[in-house]
Design a protein around this motif. Structure first.
Motif, PDB file in Angstrom:
ATOM      1  N   GLY A  85      -2.814   1.813  -0.911  1.00  0.00           N
ATOM      2  CA  GLY A  85      -3.676   1.955  -2.083  1.00  0.00           C
ATOM      3  C   GLY A  85      -4.397   0.687  -2.485  1.00  0.00           C
ATOM      4  O   GLY A  85      -4.919   0.600  -3.597  1.00  0.00           O
ATOM      5  N   ASP A  86      -4.454  -0.306  -1.582  1.00  0.00           N
ATOM      6  CA  ASP A  86      -5.212  -1.530  -1.885  1.00  0.00           C
ATOM      7  C   ASP A  86      -6.613  -1.439  -1.277  1.00  0.00           C
ATOM      8  O   ASP A  86      -6.995  -0.426  -0.682  1.00  0.00           O
ATOM      9  N   ALA A  87      -7.386  -2.513  -1.418  1.00  0.00           N
ATOM     10  CA  ALA A  87      -8.768  -2.494  -0.946  1.00  0.00           C
ATOM     11  C   ALA A  87      -8.841  -2.230   0.558  1.00  0.00           C
ATOM     12  O   ALA A  87      -9.683  -1.451   1.025  1.00  0.00           O
ATOM     13  N   ASP A  88      -7.951  -2.862   1.318  1.00  0.00           N
ATOM     14  CA  ASP A  88      -7.988  -2.716   2.774  1.00  0.00           C
ATOM     15  C   ASP A  88      -7.719  -1.265   3.188  1.00  0.00           C
ATOM     16  O   ASP A  88      -8.440  -0.703   4.031  1.00  0.00           O
ATOM     17  N   GLY A  89      -6.704  -0.664   2.590  1.00  0.00           N
ATOM     18  CA  GLY A  89      -6.350   0.713   2.932  1.00  0.00           C
ATOM     19  C   GLY A  89      -7.436   1.696   2.515  1.00  0.00           C
ATOM     20  O   GLY A  89      -7.874   2.544   3.300  1.00  0.00           O
ATOM     21  N   LEU A 129      -3.226   4.316   7.818  1.00  0.00           N
ATOM     22  CA  LEU A 129      -4.012   3.092   7.696  1.00  0.00           C
ATOM     23  C   LEU A 129      -3.325   2.044   6.828  1.00  0.00           C
ATOM     24  O   LEU A 129      -2.980   2.328   5.666  1.00  0.00           O
ATOM     25  N   ASP A 130      -3.128   0.859   7.382  1.00  0.00           N
ATOM     26  CA  ASP A 130      -2.744  -0.315   6.595  1.00  0.00           C
ATOM     27  C   ASP A 130      -1.355  -0.240   5.971  1.00  0.00           C
ATOM     28  O   ASP A 130      -1.127  -0.789   4.901  1.00  0.00           O
ATOM     29  N   ILE A 131      -0.416   0.438   6.650  1.00  0.00           N
ATOM     30  CA  ILE A 131       0.989   0.337   6.247  1.00  0.00           C
ATOM     31  C   ILE A 131       1.811   0.029   7.492  1.00  0.00           C
ATOM     32  O   ILE A 131       1.511   0.515   8.577  1.00  0.00           O
ATOM     33  N   ASP A 178      -3.388  -0.610  11.980  1.00  0.00           N
ATOM     34  CA  ASP A 178      -2.726  -1.519  11.036  1.00  0.00           C
ATOM     35  C   ASP A 178      -2.663  -2.949  11.567  1.00  0.00           C
ATOM     36  O   ASP A 178      -2.810  -3.194  12.756  1.00  0.00           O
ATOM     37  N   HIS A 179      -2.426  -3.892  10.616  1.00  0.00           N
ATOM     38  CA  HIS A 179      -2.298  -5.303  10.993  1.00  0.00           C
ATOM     39  C   HIS A 179      -0.975  -5.930  10.528  1.00  0.00           C
ATOM     40  O   HIS A 179      -0.832  -7.145  10.569  1.00  0.00           O
ATOM     41  N   HIS A 180      -0.026  -5.105  10.062  1.00  0.00           N
ATOM     42  CA  HIS A 180       1.275  -5.650   9.653  1.00  0.00           C
ATOM     43  C   HIS A 180       2.254  -5.620  10.829  1.00  0.00           C
ATOM     44  O   HIS A 180       2.028  -4.933  11.819  1.00  0.00           O
ATOM     45  N   ASN A 181       3.341  -6.358  10.633  1.00  0.00           N
ATOM     46  CA  ASN A 181       4.384  -6.410  11.664  1.00  0.00           C
ATOM     47  C   ASN A 181       4.823  -4.999  12.074  1.00  0.00           C
ATOM     48  O   ASN A 181       5.222  -4.198  11.237  1.00  0.00           O
ATOM     49  N   CYS A 191      -7.651  -7.767   9.377  1.00  0.00           N
ATOM     50  CA  CYS A 191      -7.213  -6.747   8.412  1.00  0.00           C
ATOM     51  C   CYS A 191      -7.541  -5.368   8.984  1.00  0.00           C
ATOM     52  O   CYS A 191      -8.297  -5.243   9.952  1.00  0.00           O
ATOM     53  N   THR A 192      -6.958  -4.362   8.409  1.00  0.00           N
ATOM     54  CA  THR A 192      -7.101  -3.010   8.962  1.00  0.00           C
ATOM     55  C   THR A 192      -8.557  -2.537   8.936  1.00  0.00           C
ATOM     56  O   THR A 192      -9.048  -1.940   9.898  1.00  0.00           O
ATOM     57  N   ALA A 193      -9.248  -2.823   7.834  1.00  0.00           N
ATOM     58  CA  ALA A 193     -10.639  -2.369   7.731  1.00  0.00           C
ATOM     59  C   ALA A 193     -11.509  -2.965   8.837  1.00  0.00           C
ATOM     60  O   ALA A 193     -12.486  -2.345   9.269  1.00  0.00           O
ATOM     61  N   GLY A 238     -11.364  -8.327  -0.131  1.00  0.00           N
ATOM     62  CA  GLY A 238     -10.319  -7.792  -1.001  1.00  0.00           C
ATOM     63  C   GLY A 238      -8.927  -8.064  -0.490  1.00  0.00           C
ATOM     64  O   GLY A 238      -7.991  -8.255  -1.259  1.00  0.00           O
ATOM     65  N   ASP A 239      -8.758  -8.083   0.828  1.00  0.00           N
ATOM     66  CA  ASP A 239      -7.447  -8.332   1.431  1.00  0.00           C
ATOM     67  C   ASP A 239      -7.177  -9.829   1.578  1.00  0.00           C
ATOM     68  O   ASP A 239      -6.211 -10.220   2.222  1.00  0.00           O
ATOM     69  N   ASN A 240      -8.041 -10.660   0.996  1.00  0.00           N
ATOM     70  CA  ASN A 240      -7.863 -12.114   0.974  1.00  0.00           C
ATOM     71  C   ASN A 240      -8.138 -12.777   2.324  1.00  0.00           C
ATOM     72  O   ASN A 240      -7.426 -13.698   2.733  1.00  0.00           O
TER      73      ASN A 240
HETATM   74 MN   LIG Z   1      -4.265  -5.025   4.722  1.00  0.00          MN
END
Ligand SMILES: [Mn+2]
Length: 314
Positions: A9-13, A55-57, A80-83, A104-106, A127-129
């Motif tokens: 639910g953040d900008a990237d997702g 997406l993005d989790i 996704d881009h997380h571990n 980032c995912t986007a 948004g994802d910094n």
């Molecule tokens: Mn992200």
């Protein structure tokens, strides 16, 4: 045969899904939550013939439910881009996972779509910094980057809260507001009501936070308390980041009052991003990374011990 769009639910997702559905429109059930609600696949009951976009989790955090959904016969498209830990392999799973630090995912979705909605991807990267990534991808395009940066930051801010009720917009509603426009510039021009509401909420929360009590103050560290309110819970993370940017030599702890104690967010000094996790782990509900860590509940009775441990760490 149902389709589920599952996204952070953040900008990237949110903006990852905006890009994907602009290119590949599809009737779907949306599954999302706060930025911190990452175990979203647990809410998906998909079976034979169904399809799921994720997406993005983190795949690691959702491994069990991913396995369950694949075993039930659904097909999954995962970006996704997380571990990811041990990435699942399955004939019904198609995954784009890239854990490089500047990704980032986007932007992975942007690659997948051949840059079809680049301005949206740039907004999400801000948004994802990831400002460097955003600017690099925007090179050669006539984009008003300061506007996109502001929009990305505000969509990201909207994802923070103690519960979904704290959020100004439910992330699924915010997705619908954004996805109605081909570009973020169109959104900014034609849906000013939503942008203005986000900006007004952000400014009001930030103003209140700037009047917060500083309960401990040295050359090298500040401890700040925020009152028990939805606005505090929305702004505490973003405010901690801003204090760190403005005072790079100083460590910060933001204590947001909650029932019988505090929710604690710790930021190591930007010019020495260590020790936050070690400090947090001295308390029962602490955890995090060396640069940024937190304590889910610091009982009021432990406040003195926390101040001493913070001073010892910084
Ligand atoms: Mn992200």
């Amino acid at each position: 045969m149902a389709h589920y769009d599952v996204f952070n639910g953040d900008a990237d997702g949110i903006i990852s899904l905006v890009q994907l559905r602009l290119s590949e429109p599809r009737k779907s059930e949306l599954v999302t939550g706060r930025k911190r609600d990452i175990k979203l696949l647990g809410r998906v009951e998909a079976g034979e013939g169904d399809s799921v976009t994720v997406l993005d989790i983190s795949m690691r955090s959702n491994a069990e439910d991913l396995g369950r959904i694949l075993s039930a016969g659904a097909s999954v498209f995962y970006v996704d881009h997380h571990n990811a830990s041990n990435m699942a392999e399955h004939s019904n799973l198609s995954a784009i996972i890239d854990t490089s630090p500047e990704m980032c995912t986007a932007m992975l979705v942007d690659d997948y779509l051949g840059g079809a909605h680049r301005a949206w991807a740039v907004t999400a990267a801000f948004g994802d910094n990831f400002p460097k990534l955003a600017k690099r991808k925007a090179e050669g395009l006539a984009l008003k980057l300061d506007r996109l940066e502001r929009l990305g930051m505000l969509v990201n801010y909207n994802g923070y809260g103690g519960s979904i009720d704290d959020l100004l917009y439910h992330p699924a509603d915010l997705y619908h507001e954004l996805a109605a426009f081909d570009t973020p510039m169109d959104f900014l021009n034609e849906n000013k009501a939503v942008f203005d509401a986000l900006e007004a909420g952000y400014e009001a929360d930030l103003l209140k936070a700037s009047h917060a009590d500083v309960i401990d103050q040295t050359e090298t560290g500040h401890i700040i308390t925020l009152p028990d309110s939805a606005g505090s819970r929305r702004i505490s993370g973003v405010y901690g980041n801003q204090l760190a940017q403005d005072n790079p030599k100083r460590a910060h702890a933001i204590l947001t009052a909650q029932d019988g104690g505090y929710l604690v967010s710790i930021r190591a000094p930007l010019n020495n991003r260590t020790g936050a996790d070690a400090l947090a782990l001295q308390f029962e509900t602490g955890g995090g990374r060396s640069a940024a860590a937190g304590i889910n509940h610091l009982p009021e009775a432990d406040l003195g011990r926390f101040i001493q441990a913070f001073r010892a760490a910084y």
